[in-house]
Design a protein around this motif. Structure first.
Motif, PDB file in Angstrom:
ATOM      1  N   GLU A  16       6.585  19.209  14.120  1.00  0.00           N
ATOM      2  CA  GLU A  16       7.352  20.130  13.268  1.00  0.00           C
ATOM      3  C   GLU A  16       6.539  20.429  12.025  1.00  0.00           C
ATOM      4  O   GLU A  16       6.152  19.499  11.296  1.00  0.00           O
ATOM      5  N   ASP A  17       6.275  21.716  11.781  1.00  0.00           N
ATOM      6  CA  ASP A  17       5.445  22.063  10.623  1.00  0.00           C
ATOM      7  C   ASP A  17       6.218  22.120   9.310  1.00  0.00           C
ATOM      8  O   ASP A  17       5.624  22.019   8.241  1.00  0.00           O
ATOM      9  N   ASP A  18       7.527  22.237   9.351  1.00  0.00           N
ATOM     10  CA  ASP A  18       8.333  22.266   8.135  1.00  0.00           C
ATOM     11  C   ASP A  18       8.558  20.823   7.666  1.00  0.00           C
ATOM     12  O   ASP A  18       9.201  20.035   8.371  1.00  0.00           O
ATOM     13  N   ARG A  22      10.961  18.032   9.442  1.00  0.00           N
ATOM     14  CA  ARG A  22      10.245  16.889  10.025  1.00  0.00           C
ATOM     15  C   ARG A  22      10.796  15.574   9.462  1.00  0.00           C
ATOM     16  O   ARG A  22      11.042  14.627  10.213  1.00  0.00           O
ATOM     17  N   ALA A  41       2.571  17.164  11.863  1.00  0.00           N
ATOM     18  CA  ALA A  41       2.779  18.416  11.150  1.00  0.00           C
ATOM     19  C   ALA A  41       2.236  19.627  11.902  1.00  0.00           C
ATOM     20  O   ALA A  41       2.508  20.758  11.514  1.00  0.00           O
ATOM     21  N   SER A  42       1.476  19.398  12.972  1.00  0.00           N
ATOM     22  CA  SER A  42       0.889  20.516  13.715  1.00  0.00           C
ATOM     23  C   SER A  42       0.628  20.111  15.162  1.00  0.00           C
ATOM     24  O   SER A  42       0.510  18.912  15.466  1.00  0.00           O
ATOM     25  N   THR A  60       9.189  19.355  20.135  1.00  0.00           N
ATOM     26  CA  THR A  60       8.342  20.231  19.331  1.00  0.00           C
ATOM     27  C   THR A  60       9.041  21.503  18.885  1.00  0.00           C
ATOM     28  O   THR A  60       9.824  22.094  19.632  1.00  0.00           O
ATOM     29  N   MET A  64       4.954  27.890  15.067  1.00  0.00           N
ATOM     30  CA  MET A  64       4.090  27.210  14.095  1.00  0.00           C
ATOM     31  C   MET A  64       2.818  28.031  13.955  1.00  0.00           C
ATOM     32  O   MET A  64       2.436  28.761  14.875  1.00  0.00           O
ATOM     33  N   ASP A  68       1.133  27.341  18.870  1.00  0.00           N
ATOM     34  CA  ASP A  68       2.592  27.188  18.797  1.00  0.00           C
ATOM     35  C   ASP A  68       3.062  26.135  19.797  1.00  0.00           C
ATOM     36  O   ASP A  68       2.259  25.530  20.517  1.00  0.00           O
TER      37      ASP A  68
END
Length: 153
Positions: A16-18, A22, A41-42, A60, A64, A68
Motif C-alpha cells: 500500500e503506497d498510502d 498502510r 510501500a511499493s 495489495t 500505485m 501497479d
C-alpha cells in the motif's frame, strides 16, 4: 510456493503506497488478526521482500505509481517460486472494466475502499477460507462453485 490449503493464515505481505492506509491496515492485521505482516510501500519493495518473508497471502492496493497492483501480480506469476501465492486486491475502482482487468489476473478476491479496518481481517479470513473450500472441491472433482459465486459478488 503454495501453502497447504488447510494451513491457517499467518503471514501477509501488504502492499500500500498510502502511509495512512498502510499503517491502519497493518495495525488491524497485527492487532485484530494476530497476523505477521510485512508492510511494503511499493510493489518494488514487495518483490524484494518476497524471498525473506515467504508470505502465504499478498494483499495489495491496485493504483500505485510505477508498477501497479496487477503489474505486481503479473511479475509474481512469472516467478515459479511465487506464482501460486494467493492475492487480494484492495481498490477504490468500482467500474466493470476495471474490475474485469483485476479479475483477469485471478485474485482470491477484491476488497473495496474505503473499508472498515475493524472488519478487514474478517473479510480477508473469509476469502482465505473460501480458497480452502474451492481447492478442496476442485481436488475432489467438484466445480469450485464457491469461487464462481464469490467472483460474481
Amino acid at each position: 510456493m503454495m501453502a497447504d490449503i488447510h494451513e491457517p493464515l499467518k503471514r501477509v505481505l501488504l502492499v500500500e503506497d498510502d502511509p495512512g492506509i498502510r499503517a491502519v491496515s497493518t495495525a488491524a492485521l497485527e492487532l485484530i488478526g494476530a497476523l505477521t505482516v510485512c508492510a511494503c510501500a511499493s510493489p518494488e519493495q514487495a518483490l524484494a521482500s518476497m524471498a525473506d518473508f515467504a508470505p502465504q497471502l499478498v494483499v495489495t492496493d491496485v493504483m500505485m505509481a510505477g508498477l501497479d497492483g496487477p503489474g505486481l501480480i503479473e511479475r509474481l506469476r512469472q516467478d515459479p517460486e511465487h506464482a501460486n501465492i494467493p492475492v487480494i486486491f484492495v481498490t477504490a475502482l468500482v467500474d466493470g472494466v476495471a474490475q474485469a482487468r483485476l479479475r483477469s489476473v485471478a485474485p482470491l478476491g477484491i476488497i473495496s475502499k474505503p473499508f472498515d479496518p475493524l472488519t478487514l481481517v474478517a473479510r480477508i479470513r473469509e476469502l482465505w477460507s473460501a480458497r480452502s473450500l474451492d481447492q478442496s472441491a476442485l481436488m475432489s472433482g467438484g466445480s469450485g462453485s464457491a469461487m464462481v459465486e464469490r467472483k460474481k459478488r
